[in-house]
Design an enzyme around this catalytic site. Structure first.
Site, PDB file in Angstrom:
ATOM      1  N   GLY A  17       1.962   2.063  10.785  1.00 26.21           N
ATOM      2  CA  GLY A  17       2.920   3.161  10.658  1.00 26.21           C
ATOM      3  C   GLY A  17       3.582   3.557  11.953  1.00 26.21           C
ATOM      4  N   SER A  38       2.935  -2.360  10.427  1.00 27.26           N
ATOM      5  CA  SER A  38       4.380  -2.373  10.681  1.00 27.26           C
ATOM      6  C   SER A  38       5.027  -3.720  10.389  1.00 27.26           C
ATOM      7  CB  SER A  38       4.669  -1.919  12.116  1.00 27.26           C
ATOM      8  OG  SER A  38       4.249  -0.587  12.303  1.00 27.26           O
ATOM      9  N   GLU A  44      -5.986  -5.012  10.393  1.00 34.26           N
ATOM     10  CA  GLU A  44      -4.966  -3.992  10.622  1.00 34.26           C
ATOM     11  C   GLU A  44      -5.268  -3.251  11.923  1.00 34.26           C
ATOM     12  OE1 GLU A  44      -2.830  -2.846   6.741  1.00 34.26           O
ATOM     13  OE2 GLU A  44      -4.452  -1.439   7.066  1.00 34.26           O
ATOM     14  N   GLU A 103      -6.988   4.808   7.707  1.00 38.92           N
ATOM     15  CA  GLU A 103      -6.713   6.226   7.431  1.00 38.92           C
ATOM     16  C   GLU A 103      -7.896   6.880   6.735  1.00 38.92           C
ATOM     17  OE1 GLU A 103      -2.964   5.552   5.505  1.00 38.92           O
ATOM     18  OE2 GLU A 103      -2.070   5.011   7.432  1.00 38.92           O
ATOM     19  N   ASN A 115       0.876  -1.177   0.000  1.00 36.66           N
ATOM     20  CA  ASN A 115       0.000   0.000   0.000  1.00 36.66           C
ATOM     21  C   ASN A 115       0.908   1.221   0.000  1.00 36.66           C
ATOM     22  OD1 ASN A 115      -1.825   2.034   0.437  1.00 36.66           O
ATOM     23  ND2 ASN A 115      -2.209   1.527   2.589  1.00 36.66           N
ATOM     24  N   LYS A 155       0.199   4.247  -0.203  1.00 35.82           N
ATOM     25  CA  LYS A 155      -0.399   5.440   0.408  1.00 35.82           C
ATOM     26  C   LYS A 155      -0.134   6.667  -0.487  1.00 35.82           C
ATOM     27  CE  LYS A 155       0.426   3.459   4.939  1.00 35.82           C
ATOM     28  NZ  LYS A 155       0.051   3.578   6.327  1.00 35.82           N
ATOM     29  N   HIS A 183      -9.662   1.347   4.690  1.00 30.07           N
ATOM     30  CA  HIS A 183      -8.388   1.512   5.410  1.00 30.07           C
ATOM     31  C   HIS A 183      -8.625   2.462   6.590  1.00 30.07           C
ATOM     32  CE1 HIS A 183      -4.255   2.587   6.321  1.00 30.07           C
ATOM     33  NE2 HIS A 183      -3.883   1.513   5.657  1.00 30.07           N
TER      34      HIS A 183
END
Ligand code: PEP
Length: 246
Positions: free
Chosen positions: A170, A208, A164, A95, A9, A11, A93
């Site tokens: 991250g 991560s 996730e 985010e 991904n 991003k 996701h």
């Protein structure tokens, strides 16, 4: 036997000049013993398709509109993704849930729109740190997934799920293999009960993942690969993660 899948991904990263050597390095590292894909920003889909078409490597987008077409400025429809050969679209996701306030029903509608055009949705679920510390992990991920299962109906068996934990994305803080496996087992049982296809569906872990922790995570019985953020931007690191899945 489920074939493992590793998805990068990217991003909001990349440039046409910088992407080319990364894509070339991945192509040069073939063959892989698992399926390998990258989900790139929309403007780069044409370049990935040109670089990789006809080969074994796959690509996709990081989002997909819930709408087919119409007056939805800024949206990108599943049919457009299919036009560029996208195999996957990440939906839900964390985010996007956090910064774009995407709800469970919207995520489910996006997954449905993707599937309708032959694009496999990678549906992300995961708990926040506060939810984990309150003992709500199972309840949160099951609720997120149940909305998608209900919306997709008889097609639910076609999605890929990505667990996730938000606190691991991250942050450099990875769920232990045992923590991740415990949640994956819960999700698989839910998928099996709801669709009858849970045993053949792929459930990825994301948060991560690096070259040095991937093998232990991928060795868990219900972890079928990974959704990889930061580490997917470095060719050697991402290739090592893909090898760990093989
Ligand atoms: C992600 O973006 O889905 C992700 C898991 O990111 P990272 O690997 O950087 O934690």
């Amino acid at each position: 036997m489920r074939r493992k899948l590793v998805v990068g991904n990217w991003k909001l990263h990349g440039s046409r000049a910088g992407n080319a050597p990364l894509l070339a390095a991945l192509a040069a590292a073939r063959p892989f013993a698992c399926d390998v894909a990258v989900c790139v920003p929309f403007p780069y889909l044409g370049d990935v398709a040109a670089a990789w078409s006809g080969g074994e490597l796959l690509w996709g987008a990081q989002d997909c509109s819930a709408h087919e077409q119409g007056a939805y400025t800024g949206e990108v429809a599943a049919a457009m993704l299919a036009d560029f050969g996208c195999r996957f679209a990440i939906v839900g996701h964390s985010e996007r849930r956090q910064f774009h306030h995407e709800s469970d029903p919207l995520v489910a509608d996006k997954a449905k729109a993707a599937l309708a055009r032959g694009v496999t949705p990678i549906v992300c679920v995961g708990e926040s740190l506060a939810q984990r510390e309150a003992g709500q992990t199972e309840e949160v991920v099951k609720r997120q997934l149940s909305v998608v299962i209900h919306t997709l109906g008889h097609c639910a068996g076609e999605m890929v799920v990505a667990y996730e934990p938000v606190w691991a994305i991250g942050t450099g803080r990875t769920a232990s293999p045992e923590q991740a496996q415990a949640v994956h087992a819960v999700l698989r049982a839910q998928l099996q009960a709801a669709t009858g296809h849970g045993e053949r569906m792929r459930i990825l872990y994301g948060g991560s993942v690096k070259a040095d922790n991937a093998a232990a995570l991928f060795a868990q019985p219900d972890i079928d690969g990974g959704l990889i953020g930061g580490a997917s931007l470095k060719a050697a690191e991402f290739i090592a993660i893909c090898r760990a899945a093989g």
